[in-house]
Motif scaffolding. Structure first.
Motif, PDB file in Angstrom:
ATOM      1  N   UNK A  72      42.044  52.030  37.347  1.00 40.42           N
ATOM      2  CA  UNK A  72      41.105  51.216  36.573  1.00 40.42           C
ATOM      3  C   UNK A  72      40.119  50.572  37.533  1.00 40.42           C
ATOM      4  N   UNK A  73      38.844  50.574  37.131  1.00 44.62           N
ATOM      5  CA  UNK A  73      37.806  49.974  37.961  1.00 44.62           C
ATOM      6  C   UNK A  73      36.866  49.130  37.109  1.00 44.62           C
ATOM      7  N   UNK A  74      36.165  48.307  37.802  1.00 44.20           N
ATOM      8  CA  UNK A  74      35.077  47.495  37.274  1.00 44.20           C
ATOM      9  C   UNK A  74      33.882  47.968  38.080  1.00 44.20           C
ATOM     10  N   UNK A  75      32.958  48.705  37.462  1.00 50.29           N
ATOM     11  CA  UNK A  75      31.881  49.338  38.228  1.00 50.29           C
ATOM     12  C   UNK A  75      30.961  48.334  38.908  1.00 50.29           C
ATOM     13  N   UNK A  76      30.938  47.099  38.453  1.00 50.30           N
ATOM     14  CA  UNK A  76      30.133  46.064  39.082  1.00 50.30           C
ATOM     15  C   UNK A  76      30.812  45.427  40.276  1.00 50.30           C
ATOM     16  N   UNK A  77      32.047  45.777  40.525  1.00 52.12           N
ATOM     17  CA  UNK A  77      32.815  45.242  41.653  1.00 52.12           C
ATOM     18  C   UNK A  77      32.247  45.822  42.948  1.00 52.12           C
ATOM     19  N   UNK A  78      32.112  44.981  43.939  1.00 46.85           N
ATOM     20  CA  UNK A  78      31.508  45.462  45.186  1.00 46.85           C
ATOM     21  C   UNK A  78      32.504  45.589  46.330  1.00 46.85           C
ATOM     22  N   UNK A  79      33.768  45.235  46.112  1.00 48.80           N
ATOM     23  CA  UNK A  79      34.724  45.286  47.217  1.00 48.80           C
ATOM     24  C   UNK A  79      35.978  46.073  46.869  1.00 48.80           C
ATOM     25  N   UNK A 146      41.750  46.424  26.272  1.00 46.37           N
ATOM     26  CA  UNK A 146      42.818  45.514  26.673  1.00 46.37           C
ATOM     27  C   UNK A 146      44.192  46.118  26.402  1.00 46.37           C
ATOM     28  N   UNK A 147      44.371  46.731  25.247  1.00 49.53           N
ATOM     29  CA  UNK A 147      45.644  47.379  24.914  1.00 49.53           C
ATOM     30  C   UNK A 147      45.977  48.466  25.935  1.00 49.53           C
ATOM     31  N   UNK A 148      44.973  49.217  26.310  1.00 56.15           N
ATOM     32  CA  UNK A 148      45.166  50.309  27.258  1.00 56.15           C
ATOM     33  C   UNK A 148      45.552  49.791  28.641  1.00 56.15           C
ATOM     34  N   UNK A 149      44.842  48.794  29.132  1.00 54.22           N
ATOM     35  CA  UNK A 149      45.191  48.264  30.450  1.00 54.22           C
ATOM     36  C   UNK A 149      46.598  47.686  30.437  1.00 54.22           C
ATOM     37  N   UNK A 150      46.981  47.030  29.355  1.00 56.77           N
ATOM     38  CA  UNK A 150      48.338  46.495  29.250  1.00 56.77           C
ATOM     39  C   UNK A 150      49.377  47.610  29.274  1.00 56.77           C
ATOM     40  N   UNK A 151      49.112  48.705  28.563  1.00 58.11           N
ATOM     41  CA  UNK A 151      50.055  49.814  28.497  1.00 58.11           C
ATOM     42  C   UNK A 151      50.294  50.445  29.865  1.00 58.11           C
ATOM     43  N   UNK A 152      49.294  50.362  30.726  1.00 56.47           N
ATOM     44  CA  UNK A 152      49.425  50.929  32.065  1.00 56.47           C
ATOM     45  C   UNK A 152      49.892  49.913  33.114  1.00 56.47           C
ATOM     46  N   UNK A 153      50.230  48.714  32.676  1.00 53.23           N
ATOM     47  CA  UNK A 153      50.699  47.716  33.619  1.00 53.23           C
ATOM     48  C   UNK A 153      49.597  47.142  34.479  1.00 53.23           C
ATOM     49  N   UNK A 154      48.379  47.174  33.987  1.00 54.37           N
ATOM     50  CA  UNK A 154      47.208  46.705  34.724  1.00 54.37           C
ATOM     51  C   UNK A 154      46.778  45.352  34.168  1.00 54.37           C
TER      52      UNK A 154
END
Length: 156
Positions: A72-79, A146-154
């Motif tokens: 999982x990524x946040x494309x606006x993340x710079x680091x 949100x449901x998806x990230x939770x299902x993957x333990x993220x």
């Protein structure tokens, strides 16, 4: 080499989940993050519908039958997100040499909606030089992110 790469896939999944669970240093509970991400390994997840970086609809059932590494990524993340994706790319290259390029699939899912849309995911992949048949960059529908990230333990 084969043993390393076979063992690397579960570790990479755990790493992706653990990195996603990182919160500000004061709030980080490393043990809880690892427990949650480890619990997701091998879990059967729902048949989520997403949109790939070319605008095509993709269902998670399309990836069944082979190991699937999900990041999982946040494309606006710079680091963290670019660094983690670059490291993951190196591991995927090594795994493809040892196991075969078609032995597994990788999906990177943007979770910062509406910004992590198909165009942003395409640009994120391009900036990292990732263009592989077995690696897709996907955007979930807003109602399931949100449901998806939770299902993957993220956690984020």
């Amino acid at each position: 080499m084969r043993r390393f790469c076979t063992d690397a896939l579960p570790a990479l999944i755990a790493l992706a989940g653990a990195l996603g669970a990182v919160a500000p240093a004061a709030a980080l509970d490393y043990d809880a993050a690892m427990k949650e991400s480890q619990a997701a390994i091998g879990r059967t997840v729902a048949d989520y519908a997403l949109t790939d970086s070319d605008g095509r609809r993709v269902r998670f059932t399309e990836f069944r039958g082979k190991p699937l590494l999900v990041s999982f990524v946040y494309t606006g993340c710079s680091q963290v997100c670019p660094t983690t994706t670059t490291f993951l790319d190196q591991a995927v290259r090594q795994s493809a040499v040892a196991l075969g390029a078609n032995a597994f699939n990788v999906v990177t899912v943007g979770f910062n909606l509406p910004f992590d849309n198909p165009a942003a995911m395409r640009q994120f992949a391009k900036q990292r030089g990732i263009d592989r048949a077995n690696w897709r960059f996907l955007s979930p529908d807003a109602g399931v992110a949100q449901e998806m990230t939770n299902a993957f333990g993220f956690a984020h």
